[in-house]
Design a protein around this motif. Structure first.
Motif, PDB file in Angstrom:
ATOM      1  N   VAL A  47     -43.883  98.020  37.663  1.00 35.26           N
ATOM      2  CA  VAL A  47     -43.946  99.472  38.370  1.00 35.26           C
ATOM      3  C   VAL A  47     -42.785 100.166  37.843  1.00 35.26           C
ATOM      4  N   ASN A  48     -41.744  99.640  37.657  1.00 36.69           N
ATOM      5  CA  ASN A  48     -40.600 100.342  36.744  1.00 36.69           C
ATOM      6  C   ASN A  48     -40.610 100.832  35.195  1.00 36.69           C
ATOM      7  N   GLU A  49     -41.664 100.204  34.830  1.00 39.49           N
ATOM      8  CA  GLU A  49     -41.958 100.399  33.237  1.00 39.49           C
ATOM      9  C   GLU A  49     -43.328 101.172  32.866  1.00 39.49           C
ATOM     10  N   ASP A  50     -44.351 101.389  34.060  1.00 40.91           N
ATOM     11  CA  ASP A  50     -45.392 102.011  33.554  1.00 40.91           C
ATOM     12  C   ASP A  50     -45.583 103.068  34.159  1.00 40.91           C
ATOM     13  N   PRO A  51     -45.595 104.287  33.393  1.00 41.10           N
ATOM     14  CA  PRO A  51     -45.852 105.649  34.510  1.00 41.10           C
ATOM     15  C   PRO A  51     -47.169 105.882  34.788  1.00 41.10           C
ATOM     16  N   SER A  52     -48.173 105.075  34.128  1.00 41.62           N
ATOM     17  CA  SER A  52     -49.569 105.396  34.414  1.00 41.62           C
ATOM     18  C   SER A  52     -49.793 104.640  36.096  1.00 41.62           C
ATOM     19  N   LEU A  53     -49.076 103.671  36.569  1.00 46.50           N
ATOM     20  CA  LEU A  53     -49.112 103.465  38.067  1.00 46.50           C
ATOM     21  C   LEU A  53     -48.756 104.532  38.862  1.00 46.50           C
ATOM     22  N   LYS A  54     -49.742 104.714  39.675  1.00 49.82           N
ATOM     23  CA  LYS A  54     -49.598 105.930  40.755  1.00 49.82           C
ATOM     24  C   LYS A  54     -48.950 105.131  42.193  1.00 49.82           C
ATOM     25  N   ILE A  55     -47.715 105.067  42.190  1.00 51.19           N
ATOM     26  CA  ILE A  55     -46.994 104.335  43.589  1.00 51.19           C
ATOM     27  C   ILE A  55     -46.324 105.274  44.057  1.00 51.19           C
ATOM     28  N   ARG A  56     -47.047 105.765  45.259  1.00 50.59           N
ATOM     29  CA  ARG A  56     -46.264 106.872  46.165  1.00 50.59           C
ATOM     30  C   ARG A  56     -45.807 106.588  47.460  1.00 50.59           C
ATOM     31  N   SER A  57     -46.319 105.317  47.834  1.00 48.64           N
ATOM     32  CA  SER A  57     -45.821 104.838  49.075  1.00 48.64           C
ATOM     33  C   SER A  57     -45.745 103.075  49.004  1.00 48.64           C
ATOM     34  N   MET A  58     -45.200 102.685  50.084  1.00 51.70           N
ATOM     35  CA  MET A  58     -45.215 101.086  50.320  1.00 51.70           C
ATOM     36  C   MET A  58     -46.790 100.434  50.229  1.00 51.70           C
TER      37      MET A  58
END
Length: 125
Positions: A47-58
């Motif tokens: 998650v720290n390295e891939d900007p394509s992942l859309k992590i907006r919440s827990m």
């Protein structure tokens, strides 16, 4: 004239082979456990390295971890028990991976592996 023995005896070689077989059995039990753990760690830290992942919440982060466990066929780790995700500031999450795994070695002897790691996750945007 008396000659001294050179090299290892039959029983010496037998002991060496027995120790090697024992080490290989232990390695065959432990390698899959460590491979699953390294895959889990890679899922969390990606998650720290891939900007394509859309992590907006827990919820998104938990979903990403669950999907990663399914894709990598990691069934021995119970994600609800082993992984705790908490919010820690602005757009950051703390992921604690803490669990134990047992691998039977002999009838009454088990190998116990304990993992306890904390990762700070900051999704890229």
């Amino acid at each position: 004239m008396r000659h001294s023995q050179k090299g290892a005896s039959f029983f010496g070689w037998l002991a060496v082979i027995a120790l090697l077989v024992f080490a290989m059995v232990i390695a065959m039990k432990l390698v899959p456990i460590y491979m699953d753990h390294f895959a889990l760690r890679n899922i969390v830290t990606s998650v720290n390295e891939d900007p394509s992942l859309k992590i907006r919440s827990m919820r998104d982060l938990n979903s990403h971890i669950s999907k990663g466990l399914q894709i990598n066929s990691i069934r021995d780790i119970d994600a609800k028990e082993a992984i705790k995700v908490t919010a820690s500031g602005n757009d950051a999450y703390t992921v604690v991976i803490k669990y134990e795994q047992r691998a039977p070695l002999l009838d009454t002897v088990d190998l116990l592996v304990h993992f306890d790691e904390t990762h700070i996750i900051r999704p890229l945007k």
